[in-house]
Design a protein around this motif. Structure first.
Motif, mmCIF file in Angstrom:
data_model
loop_
_atom_site.group_PDB
_atom_site.id
_atom_site.type_symbol
_atom_site.label_atom_id
_atom_site.label_comp_id
_atom_site.label_asym_id
_atom_site.label_seq_id
_atom_site.Cartn_x
_atom_site.Cartn_y
_atom_site.Cartn_z
ATOM 1 N N PRO A 17 39.591 52.720 44.220
ATOM 2 C CA PRO A 17 38.298 52.340 44.813
ATOM 3 C C PRO A 17 38.061 50.837 44.727
ATOM 4 C CG PRO A 17 38.065 54.249 43.378
ATOM 5 C CD PRO A 17 39.449 53.729 43.156
ATOM 6 N N SER A 18 37.441 50.283 45.744
ATOM 7 C CA SER A 18 37.246 48.832 45.793
ATOM 8 C C SER A 18 36.417 48.328 44.615
ATOM 9 C CB SER A 18 36.574 48.434 47.111
ATOM 10 O OG SER A 18 35.356 49.133 47.296
ATOM 11 N N GLU A 70 41.225 36.031 45.442
ATOM 12 C CA GLU A 70 39.978 35.440 44.954
ATOM 13 C C GLU A 70 38.795 36.363 45.213
ATOM 14 O OE1 GLU A 70 37.325 31.335 45.436
ATOM 15 O OE2 GLU A 70 39.242 31.552 46.464
ATOM 16 N N GLU A 71 38.861 37.129 46.312
ATOM 17 C CA GLU A 71 37.770 38.049 46.650
ATOM 18 C C GLU A 71 37.524 39.064 45.544
ATOM 19 O OE1 GLU A 71 36.711 41.548 49.903
ATOM 20 O OE2 GLU A 71 38.724 40.702 49.794
ATOM 21 N N SER A 72 38.599 39.587 44.961
ATOM 22 C CA SER A 72 38.454 40.602 43.913
ATOM 23 C C SER A 72 37.753 40.036 42.690
ATOM 24 C CB SER A 72 39.825 41.154 43.517
ATOM 25 O OG SER A 72 40.402 41.862 44.584
ATOM 26 N N ALA A 98 48.312 44.912 36.924
ATOM 27 C CA ALA A 98 49.494 45.694 37.329
ATOM 28 C C ALA A 98 49.338 46.339 38.708
ATOM 29 C CB ALA A 98 49.824 46.742 36.269
ATOM 30 N N PRO A 99 48.172 46.957 39.018
ATOM 31 C CA PRO A 99 48.042 47.553 40.356
ATOM 32 C C PRO A 99 48.163 46.516 41.479
ATOM 33 C CG PRO A 99 46.319 48.363 38.890
ATOM 34 C CD PRO A 99 46.978 47.218 38.192
ATOM 35 N N PHE A 100 47.817 45.257 41.175
ATOM 36 C CA PHE A 100 47.866 44.204 42.195
ATOM 37 C C PHE A 100 49.303 43.739 42.420
ATOM 38 C CE2 PHE A 100 43.609 44.075 40.383
ATOM 39 C CZ PHE A 100 42.795 43.952 41.495
ATOM 40 N N TRP A 101 49.995 43.353 41.328
ATOM 41 C CA TRP A 101 51.349 42.821 41.533
ATOM 42 C C TRP A 101 52.392 43.914 41.743
ATOM 43 C CZ3 TRP A 101 54.366 44.320 37.379
ATOM 44 C CH2 TRP A 101 53.764 44.450 36.125
ATOM 45 N N LEU A 102 52.018 45.171 41.493
ATOM 46 C CA LEU A 102 52.908 46.278 41.830
ATOM 47 C C LEU A 102 52.615 46.838 43.220
ATOM 48 C CD1 LEU A 102 53.027 48.268 38.445
ATOM 49 C CD2 LEU A 102 54.860 46.899 39.465
ATOM 50 N N ALA A 107 36.307 45.163 39.564
ATOM 51 C CA ALA A 107 36.088 45.110 38.118
ATOM 52 C C ALA A 107 37.366 44.674 37.402
ATOM 53 C CB ALA A 107 35.628 46.472 37.602
ATOM 54 N N LEU A 108 38.512 45.221 37.819
ATOM 55 C CA LEU A 108 39.787 44.828 37.211
ATOM 56 C C LEU A 108 40.100 43.358 37.480
ATOM 57 C CD1 LEU A 108 42.282 47.795 37.799
ATOM 58 C CD2 LEU A 108 41.200 47.088 35.657
ATOM 59 N N GLY A 109 39.801 42.909 38.702
ATOM 60 C CA GLY A 109 40.059 41.515 39.042
ATOM 61 C C GLY A 109 39.253 40.565 38.181
ATOM 62 N N PHE A 110 37.977 40.895 37.954
ATOM 63 C CA PHE A 110 37.126 40.043 37.116
ATOM 64 C C PHE A 110 37.566 40.106 35.662
ATOM 65 C CE2 PHE A 110 32.887 39.461 34.885
ATOM 66 C CZ PHE A 110 32.920 38.076 34.974
ATOM 67 N N LEU A 111 37.918 41.298 35.185
ATOM 68 C CA LEU A 111 38.370 41.450 33.809
ATOM 69 C C LEU A 111 39.669 40.672 33.579
ATOM 70 C CD1 LEU A 111 38.009 42.751 31.034
ATOM 71 C CD2 LEU A 111 39.123 44.812 31.916
ATOM 72 N N ALA A 112 40.582 40.727 34.550
ATOM 73 C CA ALA A 112 41.827 39.961 34.443
ATOM 74 C C ALA A 112 41.535 38.466 34.406
ATOM 75 C CB ALA A 112 42.746 40.291 35.618
#
Length: 264
Positions: free
Chosen positions: A157-158, A242-244, A146-150, A163-168
């Motif tokens: 914090p990076s 992809e970096e996240s 949600a924080p990414f597409w919103l 962590a959210l990117g990997f979990l997603a």
């Protein structure tokens, strides 16, 4: 069907699940604030506990849908308490998926709760029971991204973004793998009620091996490339670079040296 057909203790949230949820909350806070001496360890604990929470919700979604579909035995089996120790195949449902995250970094579909199919009437209900688990992963992925597409990453914090990117990524891979129409996976459970009796009998002997065949196919370069191309496309659609995902997986493996590009 009303949940009144189950006793209150059968629907009480398990202390085991609450403990896992507490670990997720505390380590998530540690990642956000960079409180931990080792950020990688905090990311590892946060992502692992969140992954187990998502596995519990996946199985709960199956059980709760089955309850409303007519199988009132799911309560007595402990499936409505979110207790991961209550599952029929704890090894397949929890332990193996966690090991695959640690070793391979993909969201592996777990085993399923045992549903008494004879109590559920109607093909649509059977399909919905199978679909409920992967849909739980889809919803979890939407929350994580949600924080990414919103476009609401300002102030995040990076390390927490990674962590959210990997979990997603884990949620998306689990959902996509589970939705494959392969015997032993939820995707096959969705279409099975609509197949002819003759075809189901022909497929039945291969059902115990479908899960392992899919895993073996992921080691075939062409299949692996096509699968991860699809995952990357879905992640980009959800706004996750992809970096996240890459940096999240690198931080997760805190026992390895983190690349300079992922230092926070």
């Amino acid at each position: 069907m009303s949940t009144a057909t189950t006793r209150r203790p059968e629907r009480r949230i398990s202390p085991v699940f609450l403990a896992i949820l507490a670990v997720m909350a505390v380590t998530g806070w540690a990642v956000w604030t960079d409180f931990a001496a080792t950020l990688g360890l905090a990311v590892f604990l946060f992502v692992t506990s969140a992954w187990v929470v998502s596995l519990c919700l996946h199985e709960y979604a199956h059980a709760r849908t089955a309850l409303h579909g007519g199988d009132i035995t799911v309560g007595a089996k402990g499936y409505l308490t979110l207790n991961p120790l209550a599952y029929t195949h704890a090894w397949l449902s929890i332990i193996l998926p966690v090991l695959f995250v640690i070793m391979g970094g993909i969201g592996l579909p777990g085993g399923a709760v045992f549903i008494e199919q004879g109590r559920v009437k109607g093909r649509w209900k059977h399909s919905l029971i199978s679909a409920a688990g992967p849909l739980a992963n889809v919803l979890f992925a939407l929350v994580c991204t949600a924080p990414f597409w919103l476009d609401a990453l300002d102030g995040v914090p990076s390390g927490f973004q990674y962590a959210l990117g990997f979990l997603a990524f884990l949620q998306v891979t689990a959902a996509l793998l589970n939705l494959l129409p392969v015997p032993g996976l939820d995707g096959y459970g969705i279409v099975e009620p609509w197949l002819s009796y003759k075809l189901k009998r022909q497929i039945e002997p291969y059902a115990p091996y479908g899960f392992f065949i899919v895993i073996a196919l992921l080691f075939v370069p062409a299949v692996n490339g096509a699968f991860f191309d699809a995952i990357d496309a879905l992640m980009r659609t959800l706004g996750v670079a992809e970096e996240s995902r890459y940096c999240g997986s690198q931080l997760y493996r805190f026992w390895q040296e983190t690349p300079e590009s992922c230092q926070v």
